[in-house]
Write a protein that holds these residues in place. Structure first.
Motif: not given
Length: 445
Positions: A168-173, A338-348, A350-351
């Motif tokens: 998945t995108r989450v796991g691979s990233t 703070a270092g992952t939640l918003v940047p991951a959302r910006v990267a495409g 979902s919340w």
């Protein structure tokens, strides 16, 4: 003969049996709560130490684990620890980090740098009461901020594997970001230890110079030699010779880095990095080394984590310590999210995906405990700070399973697209898989 009159080495062997059995029982029980075995092993150590067993009458921790036996237990534990670090280095193929998209690199750097900066601010607050005696504030701040920034790659990989997130995108990233973060974390820790172990600016640069010379010799001298050994002794008829030569190299490299002043774990890790990989040679080496090395780790590495847990005494924290512990937990979780939640959302993402990614990157587990043990041994942090940071590592790792289950992330995330440059697919066999199978045992049910 009374129990107190038994030879110390006999008592130590009995203690090894006790910690292995206790850790195994608690690990099996913890699987129903979606917890990796390392959490159970550290918790077992805490229960066998003064935090729980010590509350009972009769001074049971001292009777079961006498002071003279603890150094022997530690020596046994470090046999498995150094092999773990060797396997971690061997299976960390840095070539996998090439060719990743800019967004992945940005996520990886933010997942390290944001908690590093927030952790540095927290460390300045904590330095007064909790820095080790005689330690400079700079070393304490560097060490604590690095500890806040770490993601435990082996535990993360196993959680991803068990949750079916590998494709998945989450796991691979998360896998790629954690691999990059692991490299940065070990580099930072080497600098911190050099700062802590040096007596001044001259000594610091002397240690750095020796470290650079060691790295050069490993890259241009030892690596070709290991390739020759692998080609010559990789066959089935030389299995024993290959095992002896490799294990000897691991422990000699660990001794050398300890002599330089950057701790033995780096020698074992570096020896793994320069070990040949790829092609038939790697296949043969794995066939000869995986069973004996992972078998040793399976038995000895839990001893390390349980013995580490036994040095934790939460009863000494008091009300003030409990307040600082709450502060540490808040900073640890805040920094990673703070270092992952918003940047991951910006990267495409979902919340929900971003929340799962942040939760995965918040795990600390194995790597954190090893690093905290190093800082405690070197006196960078005192015993109270060590206790609070171990509890933080347990909390942030233990929360991953329940949070991911709550998010129902395995049912909703989008699959990774191998062809898309911004969504790299995770390898079918995670980096460090042999290490994880030994250190983390069976997956949760």
């Amino acid at each position: 003969m009374a129990a107190d009159d038994l030879p110390l080495e006999v008592v130590t062997m009995a203690d090894v049996a006790i910690v292995l059995l206790a850790g195994h029982v608690v690990a099996r029980m913890s699987r129903r709560f979606r917890q990796p075995p390392v959490v159970a092993e550290i918790a077992t150590g805490i229960m066998l130490g003064p935090s729980l067993l010590g509350l009972l009458p009769g001074d049971l921790p001292e009777r079961i684990f006498p002071g003279g036996a603890l150094p022997m237990l530690s020596a046994v534990a470090h046999v498995g620890l150094l092999l773990f670090m060797f396997m971690a280095g061997w299976e960390m193929d840095l070539g996998r980090l090439r060719g990743r998209s800019r967004s992945i690199g940005t996520l990886a750097l933010l997942s390290m740098s944001v908690p590093l900066v927030i952790g540095a601010g927290a460390a300045l607050v904590l330095a007064g009461p909790y820095a080790g005696s005689g330690q400079h504030t700079v070393a304490f701040v560097l060490f604590v901020s690095t500890a806040f920034a770490i993601t435990a790659f082996p535990v993360l990989a196993r959680i991803i594997q068990d949750g079916g997130l590998g494709r998945t995108r989450v796991g691979s990233t998360a896998m790629v970001c954690a691999a990059i973060g692991d490299v940065l974390a070990w580099a930072l820790l080497a600098i911190v230890i050099a700062v802590a172990g040096s007596g001044g600016t001259g000594d610091f640069f002397f240690v750095i110079g020796l470290t650079a010379a060691y790295a050069l010799v490993m890259a241009v001298g030892v690596r070709p030699l290991l390739k020759y050994v692998a080609d010559r002794y990789g066959g089935a008829s030389h299995g024993t010779s290959l095992l002896v030569l490799t294990a000897s190299g691991v422990y000699l490299s660990a001794w050398l880095t300890s002599w330089i002043g950057i701790h033995a774990i780096f020698g074992a890790f570096a020896f793994g990095l320069v070990m040949p990989r790829g092609g038939d040679s790697r296949h043969d080496l794995h066939g000869r080394l995986e069973i004996p090395f992972t078998g040793t780790m399976t038995l000895m590495l839990p001893v390390f984590f349980i013995v580490t847990g036994m040095s934790v005494d939460v009863t000494t924290l008091g009300f003030g310590g409990a307040a600082y512990l709450g502060f540490i937990l808040f900073v640890a979780v805040l920094g990673k999210y703070a270092g992952t939640l918003v940047p991951a959302r910006v990267a495409g993402m979902s919340w929900r995906e971003a929340g799962a990614f942040a939760t995965l990157m918040n795990t600390r587990g194995l790597t954190e405990i090893i690093i905290l043990d190093v800082g405690h041994q070197l006196g960078i942090i005192n015993t109270e700070m060590f206790t609070m940071m171990v509890v933080m590592a347990l909390f942030t790792t233990a929360m991953a399973g329940p949070v991911l289950h709550r998010l129902e992330i395995t049912r909703t995330v989008a699959p990774a697209q191998p062809a898309a440059p911004t969504e790299p697919a995770a390898p079918t066999e995670p980096v460090g898989s042999a290490t994880e199978s030994a250190a983390l045992a069976k997956p949760p049910a």
